[in-house]
Design a protein around this motif. Structure first.
Motif, PDB file in Angstrom:
ATOM      1  N   LEU A 277       4.890   5.636  -5.184  1.00 48.80           N
ATOM      2  CA  LEU A 277       5.606   5.358  -6.502  1.00 48.80           C
ATOM      3  C   LEU A 277       4.644   5.575  -7.633  1.00 48.80           C
ATOM      4  O   LEU A 277       3.440   5.411  -7.596  1.00 48.80           O
ATOM      5  CB  LEU A 277       6.058   3.757  -6.592  1.00 48.80           C
ATOM      6  CG  LEU A 277       7.104   3.532  -5.564  1.00 48.80           C
ATOM      7  CD1 LEU A 277       7.454   2.023  -5.928  1.00 48.80           C
ATOM      8  CD2 LEU A 277       8.323   4.425  -5.673  1.00 48.80           C
ATOM      9  N   PRO A 278       5.085   5.977  -8.845  1.00 48.32           N
ATOM     10  CA  PRO A 278       4.393   5.941 -10.059  1.00 48.32           C
ATOM     11  C   PRO A 278       3.875   4.700 -10.397  1.00 48.32           C
ATOM     12  O   PRO A 278       4.712   3.662 -10.047  1.00 48.32           O
ATOM     13  CB  PRO A 278       5.389   6.523 -11.108  1.00 48.32           C
ATOM     14  CG  PRO A 278       6.253   7.281 -10.388  1.00 48.32           C
ATOM     15  CD  PRO A 278       6.669   6.504  -8.895  1.00 48.32           C
ATOM     16  N   HIS A 279       2.636   4.616 -10.986  1.00 43.20           N
ATOM     17  CA  HIS A 279       2.219   3.317 -11.107  1.00 43.20           C
ATOM     18  C   HIS A 279       2.891   2.164 -11.995  1.00 43.20           C
ATOM     19  O   HIS A 279       3.218   1.063 -11.847  1.00 43.20           O
ATOM     20  CB  HIS A 279       0.707   3.093 -11.625  1.00 43.20           C
ATOM     21  CG  HIS A 279      -0.313   3.872 -10.754  1.00 43.20           C
ATOM     22  ND1 HIS A 279      -1.381   4.161 -11.070  1.00 43.20           N
ATOM     23  CD2 HIS A 279      -0.233   3.997  -9.285  1.00 43.20           C
ATOM     24  CE1 HIS A 279      -2.024   4.701  -9.944  1.00 43.20           C
ATOM     25  NE2 HIS A 279      -1.440   4.827  -8.856  1.00 43.20           N
ATOM     26  N   ASP A 280       3.427   2.817 -13.005  1.00 44.76           N
ATOM     27  CA  ASP A 280       4.422   2.049 -13.997  1.00 44.76           C
ATOM     28  C   ASP A 280       5.585   1.521 -13.080  1.00 44.76           C
ATOM     29  O   ASP A 280       5.985   0.049 -13.211  1.00 44.76           O
ATOM     30  CB  ASP A 280       4.830   2.838 -15.078  1.00 44.76           C
ATOM     31  CG  ASP A 280       3.755   2.975 -16.069  1.00 44.76           C
ATOM     32  OD1 ASP A 280       2.614   2.422 -15.938  1.00 44.76           O
ATOM     33  OD2 ASP A 280       3.817   4.028 -16.875  1.00 44.76           O
ATOM     34  N   LEU A 281       6.365   2.278 -12.264  1.00 43.47           N
ATOM     35  CA  LEU A 281       7.368   1.551 -11.557  1.00 43.47           C
ATOM     36  C   LEU A 281       7.058   0.748 -10.331  1.00 43.47           C
ATOM     37  O   LEU A 281       7.562  -0.190 -10.019  1.00 43.47           O
ATOM     38  CB  LEU A 281       7.830   3.010 -10.959  1.00 43.47           C
ATOM     39  CG  LEU A 281       9.083   2.509  -9.857  1.00 43.47           C
ATOM     40  CD1 LEU A 281      10.297   2.040 -10.803  1.00 43.47           C
ATOM     41  CD2 LEU A 281       9.884   3.675  -9.253  1.00 43.47           C
ATOM     42  N   PHE A 282       5.698   0.861  -9.967  1.00 42.14           N
ATOM     43  CA  PHE A 282       5.041   0.133  -8.962  1.00 42.14           C
ATOM     44  C   PHE A 282       4.791  -1.345  -9.347  1.00 42.14           C
ATOM     45  O   PHE A 282       5.347  -2.498  -8.875  1.00 42.14           O
ATOM     46  CB  PHE A 282       3.725   0.671  -8.238  1.00 42.14           C
ATOM     47  CG  PHE A 282       2.920  -0.412  -7.580  1.00 42.14           C
ATOM     48  CD1 PHE A 282       3.477  -0.426  -6.100  1.00 42.14           C
ATOM     49  CD2 PHE A 282       1.802  -1.352  -8.086  1.00 42.14           C
ATOM     50  CE1 PHE A 282       2.895  -1.545  -5.091  1.00 42.14           C
ATOM     51  CE2 PHE A 282       1.455  -2.332  -7.176  1.00 42.14           C
ATOM     52  CZ  PHE A 282       1.825  -2.380  -5.837  1.00 42.14           C
TER      53      PHE A 282
ATOM     54  N   THR B 238       0.973  -1.218  -0.029  1.00 43.59           N
ATOM     55  CA  THR B 238       0.039   0.152  -0.050  1.00 43.59           C
ATOM     56  C   THR B 238       0.753   1.202  -0.064  1.00 43.59           C
ATOM     57  O   THR B 238       0.797   2.247  -0.650  1.00 43.59           O
ATOM     58  CB  THR B 238      -0.864  -0.127   1.131  1.00 43.59           C
ATOM     59  OG1 THR B 238      -1.718  -1.188   1.125  1.00 43.59           O
ATOM     60  CG2 THR B 238      -2.003   1.605   1.193  1.00 43.59           C
ATOM     61  N   ILE B 239       1.818   1.355   0.843  1.00 46.90           N
ATOM     62  CA  ILE B 239       2.688   2.631   0.869  1.00 46.90           C
ATOM     63  C   ILE B 239       3.370   2.669  -0.576  1.00 46.90           C
ATOM     64  O   ILE B 239       3.500   3.769  -0.974  1.00 46.90           O
ATOM     65  CB  ILE B 239       3.935   2.241   1.881  1.00 46.90           C
ATOM     66  CG1 ILE B 239       3.208   2.170   3.223  1.00 46.90           C
ATOM     67  CG2 ILE B 239       4.919   3.301   1.723  1.00 46.90           C
ATOM     68  CD1 ILE B 239       4.192   2.056   4.465  1.00 46.90           C
ATOM     69  N   ALA B 240       3.947   1.447  -1.220  1.00 48.69           N
ATOM     70  CA  ALA B 240       4.726   1.840  -2.483  1.00 48.69           C
ATOM     71  C   ALA B 240       3.699   2.088  -3.626  1.00 48.69           C
ATOM     72  O   ALA B 240       4.178   3.004  -4.264  1.00 48.69           O
ATOM     73  CB  ALA B 240       5.169   0.306  -2.755  1.00 48.69           C
TER      74      ALA B 240
ATOM     75  N   MET C  15      16.099   5.052  -7.538  1.00 47.30           N
ATOM     76  CA  MET C  15      15.973   5.731  -5.976  1.00 47.30           C
ATOM     77  C   MET C  15      14.526   6.003  -6.043  1.00 47.30           C
ATOM     78  O   MET C  15      13.601   6.323  -6.718  1.00 47.30           O
ATOM     79  CB  MET C  15      16.719   7.277  -6.548  1.00 47.30           C
ATOM     80  CG  MET C  15      16.565   8.009  -5.211  1.00 47.30           C
ATOM     81  SD  MET C  15      17.669   7.507  -3.912  1.00 47.30           S
ATOM     82  CE  MET C  15      19.082   7.944  -4.529  1.00 47.30           C
ATOM     83  N   LEU C  16      14.150   5.756  -4.724  1.00 46.68           N
ATOM     84  CA  LEU C  16      12.859   5.588  -4.362  1.00 46.68           C
ATOM     85  C   LEU C  16      12.489   6.880  -3.366  1.00 46.68           C
ATOM     86  O   LEU C  16      13.374   7.261  -2.501  1.00 46.68           O
ATOM     87  CB  LEU C  16      12.573   4.332  -3.494  1.00 46.68           C
ATOM     88  CG  LEU C  16      12.530   2.814  -4.177  1.00 46.68           C
ATOM     89  CD1 LEU C  16      11.922   1.845  -3.345  1.00 46.68           C
ATOM     90  CD2 LEU C  16      11.905   3.144  -5.721  1.00 46.68           C
ATOM     91  N   PRO C  17      11.426   7.451  -3.389  1.00 46.36           N
ATOM     92  CA  PRO C  17      11.083   8.641  -2.344  1.00 46.36           C
ATOM     93  C   PRO C  17      10.958   8.040  -0.906  1.00 46.36           C
ATOM     94  O   PRO C  17      10.890   6.915  -0.730  1.00 46.36           O
ATOM     95  CB  PRO C  17       9.724   9.251  -2.871  1.00 46.36           C
ATOM     96  CG  PRO C  17       9.172   7.909  -3.653  1.00 46.36           C
ATOM     97  CD  PRO C  17      10.104   7.129  -4.134  1.00 46.36           C
ATOM     98  N   PRO C  18      11.226   9.020  -0.069  1.00 46.08           N
ATOM     99  CA  PRO C  18      11.266   8.485   1.514  1.00 46.08           C
ATOM    100  C   PRO C  18       9.811   7.983   1.677  1.00 46.08           C
ATOM    101  O   PRO C  18       8.804   8.652   1.141  1.00 46.08           O
ATOM    102  CB  PRO C  18      11.431   9.901   2.107  1.00 46.08           C
ATOM    103  CG  PRO C  18      12.151  10.871   1.072  1.00 46.08           C
ATOM    104  CD  PRO C  18      11.483  10.338  -0.124  1.00 46.08           C
TER     105      PRO C  18
END
Length: 450
Positions: A49-54, A43-45, A90-93
């Protein structure tokens, strides 16, 4: 977590290593905690994250998904120790995301009620939050952050029915909702549920699959591969289901066989032709009042089932389809009256024997959608005639020249009668129909010259 727990003063730390169960078994306490962790991190991800990256990191590969779930936890732990974890990409915090509170609550309850905790209270809270969003959310508002958790709850028997109902409400909000659900990974969950035999789940599952296939036809391949078509054939043949619900099952099956040869073969092997004809035969015998929507999709399902499939057409003819379906031509509902003709499209010139029932009259009905459909049906007959002649089957050997010419004249006159129709859709279908006629005449002229 124990060092920050509200129970840290009275907590027996030795209990931590004694939590019973296995991580891959949800029937155990440890497996339930692992499931909650998966739901929370997914859920956090999905919300960060952008849906494509998720989809790339959390849905395409199980090992990569596990790696990045653990990275989210590692970031939370390392940030609390003033460390800066690095990942690629790189992922956002995410260490301060409020969904971590749900994980903390589940862990807190586990520690406080370790001997007696048997199910996940977190799921109940998240379903309530999702239901609140459904009451007030829309396409133009922020997507529900609980959606990944709802999908995970589908694996829990005690919450499954409620989660399916709420998921059905969400999908019913429009194609954008279906697209969101597919992006978060709904497909493998609802595909697996087709293996369940629980009666109360059947109706909502059929509704959910109707919404999915209405948006994404490509799911037909995996459905057939996993034997999902059998589930819908059984539902269609169920006397307990309402006609509107069976109509949805007929729609799903029509999509499964639409342009998919393996789907056509599998459904024939499972007896779909006999199931559809049995229900149509019941209508002709006046056994019960039949829902027009069910009749429409039974006809379309049969038409798609044997479209460009000689084996299925032979089975239909042997089952005396014309005798069973002919009474549909007098059905007062214009949509049913029209769509019954769709069944005969693959039968080449044999369909013209039914033109004396005057299909052309349907063009005079008020709804422009129905008029356009009628024009499409007549134009398709010209298409079929051209294909029969081109392929070297049909023609003079199957139908008398006088009968063919009479049928062609009926179609042409009917198309010309609506060439100035007020609806652009109707006029477009007329143009397509006349194009097939011109192609047919041009082909015949070429043969004569040769």
């Amino acid at each position: 977590f124990c060092t920050r727990s509200l129970l840290h003063e009275s907590l027996d730390s030795s209990l931590i290593d004694k939590i019973p169960g296995r991580q891959n078994d949800r029937k155990t306490l440890l497996g339930e905690l692992n499931w909650i962790f998966t739901a929370v991190t997914d859920t956090i991800a999905w919300n960060v994250l952008p849906h494509d990256l998720f989809r790339r990191l959390f849905r395409q590969d199980l090992l990569v998904a596990s790696l990045f779930r653990n990275f989210l936890l590692a970031e939370r732990i390392m940030r609390s120790a003033n460390c800066s974890p690095i990942s690629y990409p790189m992922l956002p915090p995410t260490h301060q995301h409020h969904m971590w509170d749900a994980w903390d609550m589940a862990a807190e309850i586990c520690l406080s009620q370790l001997p007696s905790l048997v199910e996940d209270p977190n799921a109940e809270f998240q379903l309530i939050a999702f239901e609140v969003w459904l009451d007030h959310g829309s396409e133009h508002k922020k997507p529900p952050e609980q959606l990944p958790i709802v999908l995970q709850v589908l694996l829990s028997q005690c919450h499954r029915f409620r989660a399916l109902v709420l998921l059905g409400r969400f999908l019913d909000m429009g194609p954008w909702a279906v697209d969101l659900a597919l992006s978060v990974g709904i497909f493998p969950y609802v595909l697996k549920l087709l293996q369940t035999t629980t009666p109360e789940l059947r109706q909502i599952l059929v509704f959910i699959w109707t919404k999915i296939l209405a948006l994404d036809k490509s799911c037909q391949v995996d459905l057939v591969k996993d034997g999902g078509h059998v589930y819908f054939i059984r539902f269609l043949n169920s006397a307990e289901a309402y006609p509107e619900q069976r109509a949805m099952a007929a729609f799903v099956l029509a999509v499964i066989v639409d342009g998919h040869r393996r789907g056509q073969e599998a459904c024939i092997e499972a007896g779909l032709i006999q199931v559809c004809l049995k229900q149509l035969h019941g209508f002709t015998q006046n056994e019960a009042q039949t829902e027009p929507l069910l009749l429409q999709w039974l006809c379309l399902c049969l038409g798609k089932l044997w479209e460009d499939f000689t084996e299925a057409q032979t089975i239909g003819l042997q089952a005396d389809v014309p005798a069973i379906c002919a009474p549909l031509h007098s059905e007062p509902q214009p949509e049913v009256y029209l769509l019954s003709y769709f069944i005969f499209f693959p039968y080449k010139w044999i369909v013209f024997g039914f033109l004396n029932i005057d299909i052309c009259k349907i063009i005079e009905v008020v709804l422009f959608q129905v008029r356009a459909s009628a024009v499409y049906a007549l134009a398709t007959l010209l298409d079929v005639g051209f294909d029969s002649f081109r392929d070297g089957i049909g023609g003079d050997e199957e139908c008398d020249d006088v009968e063919k010419n009479r049928a062609e004249m009926i179609i042409i006159k009917s198309l010309l009668n609506v060439v100035s129709d007020g609806s652009p859709l109707v006029r477009a279908e007329v143009a397509v129909g006349m194009w097939w006629l011109c192609s047919f005449i041009f082909h015949m002229s070429g043969l004569v010259i040769a």
